[in-house]
Write a protein that holds these residues in place. Structure first.
Motif, PDB file in Angstrom:
ATOM      1  N   UNK A 186     -35.514  34.036  36.072  1.00  0.00           N
ATOM      2  CA  UNK A 186     -35.441  36.000  35.657  1.00  0.00           C
ATOM      3  C   UNK A 186     -34.606  35.430  34.875  1.00  0.00           C
ATOM      4  N   UNK A 187     -34.349  34.818  33.930  1.00  0.00           N
ATOM      5  CA  UNK A 187     -32.844  34.427  33.045  1.00  0.00           C
ATOM      6  C   UNK A 187     -32.855  35.937  32.296  1.00  0.00           C
ATOM      7  N   UNK A 188     -31.671  35.678  31.658  1.00  0.00           N
ATOM      8  CA  UNK A 188     -31.166  36.583  30.685  1.00  0.00           C
ATOM      9  C   UNK A 188     -30.663  36.504  29.296  1.00  0.00           C
ATOM     10  N   UNK A 189     -30.516  37.119  28.635  1.00  0.00           N
ATOM     11  CA  UNK A 189     -29.605  36.965  27.145  1.00  0.00           C
ATOM     12  C   UNK A 189     -28.619  37.235  27.341  1.00  0.00           C
ATOM     13  N   UNK A 190     -27.493  36.226  26.657  1.00  0.00           N
ATOM     14  CA  UNK A 190     -25.915  35.969  25.806  1.00  0.00           C
ATOM     15  C   UNK A 190     -26.167  36.326  24.828  1.00  0.00           C
ATOM     16  N   UNK A 191     -25.868  37.083  24.547  1.00  0.00           N
ATOM     17  CA  UNK A 191     -25.469  38.491  23.578  1.00  0.00           C
ATOM     18  C   UNK A 191     -24.400  37.696  22.532  1.00  0.00           C
ATOM     19  N   UNK A 192     -23.691  37.597  23.237  1.00  0.00           N
ATOM     20  CA  UNK A 192     -22.123  36.682  22.633  1.00  0.00           C
ATOM     21  C   UNK A 192     -22.028  35.563  22.744  1.00  0.00           C
ATOM     22  N   UNK A 193     -22.991  34.521  23.584  1.00  0.00           N
ATOM     23  CA  UNK A 193     -23.271  32.976  22.835  1.00  0.00           C
ATOM     24  C   UNK A 193     -22.891  32.370  21.978  1.00  0.00           C
ATOM     25  N   UNK A 194     -21.757  31.538  21.825  1.00  0.00           N
ATOM     26  CA  UNK A 194     -21.491  31.113  20.667  1.00  0.00           C
ATOM     27  C   UNK A 194     -22.341  30.618  19.183  1.00  0.00           C
ATOM     28  N   UNK A 195     -23.738  30.749  19.465  1.00  0.00           N
ATOM     29  CA  UNK A 195     -24.287  29.866  18.675  1.00  0.00           C
ATOM     30  C   UNK A 195     -25.625  30.957  18.434  1.00  0.00           C
ATOM     31  N   UNK A 196     -24.752  32.265  19.183  1.00  0.00           N
ATOM     32  CA  UNK A 196     -26.200  33.094  18.243  1.00  0.00           C
ATOM     33  C   UNK A 196     -26.839  33.745  19.769  1.00  0.00           C
ATOM     34  N   UNK A 197     -27.233  35.194  19.741  1.00  0.00           N
ATOM     35  CA  UNK A 197     -28.187  35.129  21.735  1.00  0.00           C
ATOM     36  C   UNK A 197     -28.838  33.992  22.016  1.00  0.00           C
ATOM     37  N   UNK A 198     -28.161  33.928  22.827  1.00  0.00           N
ATOM     38  CA  UNK A 198     -29.141  32.979  23.861  1.00  0.00           C
ATOM     39  C   UNK A 198     -29.510  32.972  24.747  1.00  0.00           C
ATOM     40  N   UNK A 199     -31.275  32.911  25.552  1.00  0.00           N
ATOM     41  CA  UNK A 199     -31.464  32.544  26.624  1.00  0.00           C
ATOM     42  C   UNK A 199     -31.063  31.252  27.133  1.00  0.00           C
ATOM     43  N   UNK A 200     -31.453  31.241  28.271  1.00  0.00           N
ATOM     44  CA  UNK A 200     -30.160  29.923  29.508  1.00  0.00           C
ATOM     45  C   UNK A 200     -31.284  29.444  30.098  1.00  0.00           C
ATOM     46  N   UNK A 201     -32.038  29.042  30.570  1.00  0.00           N
ATOM     47  CA  UNK A 201     -33.247  28.805  31.549  1.00  0.00           C
ATOM     48  C   UNK A 201     -32.797  27.136  31.550  1.00  0.00           C
ATOM     49  N   UNK A 202     -33.010  27.246  33.679  1.00  0.00           N
ATOM     50  CA  UNK A 202     -32.064  26.392  34.271  1.00  0.00           C
ATOM     51  C   UNK A 202     -33.910  25.431  34.912  1.00  0.00           C
ATOM     52  N   UNK A 203     -34.129  24.370  34.534  1.00  0.00           N
ATOM     53  CA  UNK A 203     -35.572  23.815  35.251  1.00  0.00           C
ATOM     54  C   UNK A 203     -35.281  23.520  36.608  1.00  0.00           C
ATOM     55  N   UNK A 204     -36.258  22.937  37.105  1.00  0.00           N
ATOM     56  CA  UNK A 204     -35.864  22.416  38.605  1.00  0.00           C
ATOM     57  C   UNK A 204     -35.364  21.809  39.525  1.00  0.00           C
ATOM     58  N   UNK A 205     -34.640  20.527  38.881  1.00  0.00           N
ATOM     59  CA  UNK A 205     -33.879  19.664  38.191  1.00  0.00           C
ATOM     60  C   UNK A 205     -32.422  19.856  37.647  1.00  0.00           C
ATOM     61  N   UNK A 206     -32.187  20.697  37.475  1.00  0.00           N
ATOM     62  CA  UNK A 206     -30.834  21.067  36.716  1.00  0.00           C
ATOM     63  C   UNK A 206     -30.571  21.185  35.542  1.00  0.00           C
ATOM     64  N   UNK A 207     -31.600  20.829  34.772  1.00  0.00           N
ATOM     65  CA  UNK A 207     -31.869  20.296  33.256  1.00  0.00           C
ATOM     66  C   UNK A 207     -31.428  21.918  32.550  1.00  0.00           C
ATOM     67  N   UNK A 208     -30.368  21.764  31.767  1.00  0.00           N
ATOM     68  CA  UNK A 208     -30.913  23.300  31.116  1.00  0.00           C
ATOM     69  C   UNK A 208     -30.939  23.921  29.778  1.00  0.00           C
ATOM     70  N   UNK A 209     -31.670  24.726  29.586  1.00  0.00           N
ATOM     71  CA  UNK A 209     -32.851  24.935  27.720  1.00  0.00           C
ATOM     72  C   UNK A 209     -31.799  26.248  27.715  1.00  0.00           C
ATOM     73  N   UNK A 210     -31.321  26.175  26.196  1.00  0.00           N
ATOM     74  CA  UNK A 210     -30.972  26.854  25.444  1.00  0.00           C
ATOM     75  C   UNK A 210     -31.255  27.478  24.615  1.00  0.00           C
ATOM     76  N   UNK A 211     -32.289  28.189  24.492  1.00  0.00           N
ATOM     77  CA  UNK A 211     -32.773  29.009  23.534  1.00  0.00           C
ATOM     78  C   UNK A 211     -32.278  29.704  23.108  1.00  0.00           C
ATOM     79  N   UNK A 212     -32.133  29.540  21.377  1.00  0.00           N
ATOM     80  CA  UNK A 212     -30.874  30.153  20.748  1.00  0.00           C
ATOM     81  C   UNK A 212     -31.325  31.062  19.615  1.00  0.00           C
ATOM     82  N   UNK A 213     -30.698  32.482  19.085  1.00  0.00           N
ATOM     83  CA  UNK A 213     -31.473  32.884  18.147  1.00  0.00           C
ATOM     84  C   UNK A 213     -30.228  33.030  16.991  1.00  0.00           C
ATOM     85  N   UNK A 214     -30.233  32.165  15.890  1.00  0.00           N
ATOM     86  CA  UNK A 214     -29.553  31.946  14.719  1.00  0.00           C
ATOM     87  C   UNK A 214     -29.161  33.012  14.396  1.00  0.00           C
ATOM     88  N   UNK A 215     -28.196  33.128  14.144  1.00  0.00           N
ATOM     89  CA  UNK A 215     -27.825  34.726  13.236  1.00  0.00           C
ATOM     90  C   UNK A 215     -27.554  34.187  11.521  1.00  0.00           C
TER      91      UNK A 215
END
Length: 170
Positions: A141-170
């Motif tokens: 259940x991912x959340x959004x970090x509204x104050x992330x450096x690249x813009x609001x970012x939803x971070x998802x971690x896959x089953x192997x610990x790889x991190x996907x940062x979906x960022x909405x650039x401002x």
């Protein structure tokens, strides 16, 4: 490597095969390979100093495609573009894509280790958040970090610990 060096190499390789071409023809051929109309167009676009390249593609290490693909394709909504295996029982290498994002997933030991990171720009991070959390069988259940450096970012971690940062650039 710059386009003039590529043209010299092309001319030399062809000469070694018994095919002689002028340097100007070699320049034109390199320009066409790079998608330019002609050498002058490529040179004006900066191609004389460097040759255009495509976008980089992250390679994320996974231990099992049987676990990774349901997460990337089923949960995140990526498309499986292709899979490759040298022989039966060998590690699998696959490409998944979503919109303009492309990721390679690899079971090969030498292709890194888990816990890699990929940053993926998105047009509407809130819509992605809504879509992922609306799934009944979601693995996380991912959340959004509204104050992330690249813009609001939803971070998802896959089953192997790889991190996907979906960022909405401002």
């Amino acid at each position: 490597m710059d386009a003039k060096t590529l043209a010299r190499r092309l001319r030399g390789d062809l000469a070694a095969a018994g095919i002689e071409i002028s340097h100007s023809l070699a320049l034109e051929l390199v320009a066409h390979q790079q998608g330019a109309k002609d050498w002058n167009t490529l040179a004006a676009a900066g191609g004389a100093a460097r040759v255009a390249a495509g976008p980089s593609v992250p390679v994320l290490r996974v231990m099992s495609m049987e676990v990774a693909l349901p997460f990337y394709v089923g949960f995140l909504g990526f498309t499986l573009d292709w899979e490759h295996m040298f022989d039966v029982g060998m590690p699998v290498y696959a490409q998944v894509s979503w919109a303009s994002a492309t990721i390679h997933l690899s079971e090969h030991y030498g292709d890194g280790s888990p816990n890699g990171v990929a940053w993926i720009p998105v047009a509407d991070v809130k819509e992605l958040h809504r879509r992922l959390n609306a799934q009944e069988d979601r693995p996380i259940r991912p959340g959004i970090d509204a104050d992330a450096p690249g813009g609001p970012t939803l971070t998802v971690t896959d089953p192997y610990g790889n991190i996907l940062r979906f960022a909405e650039t401002l």
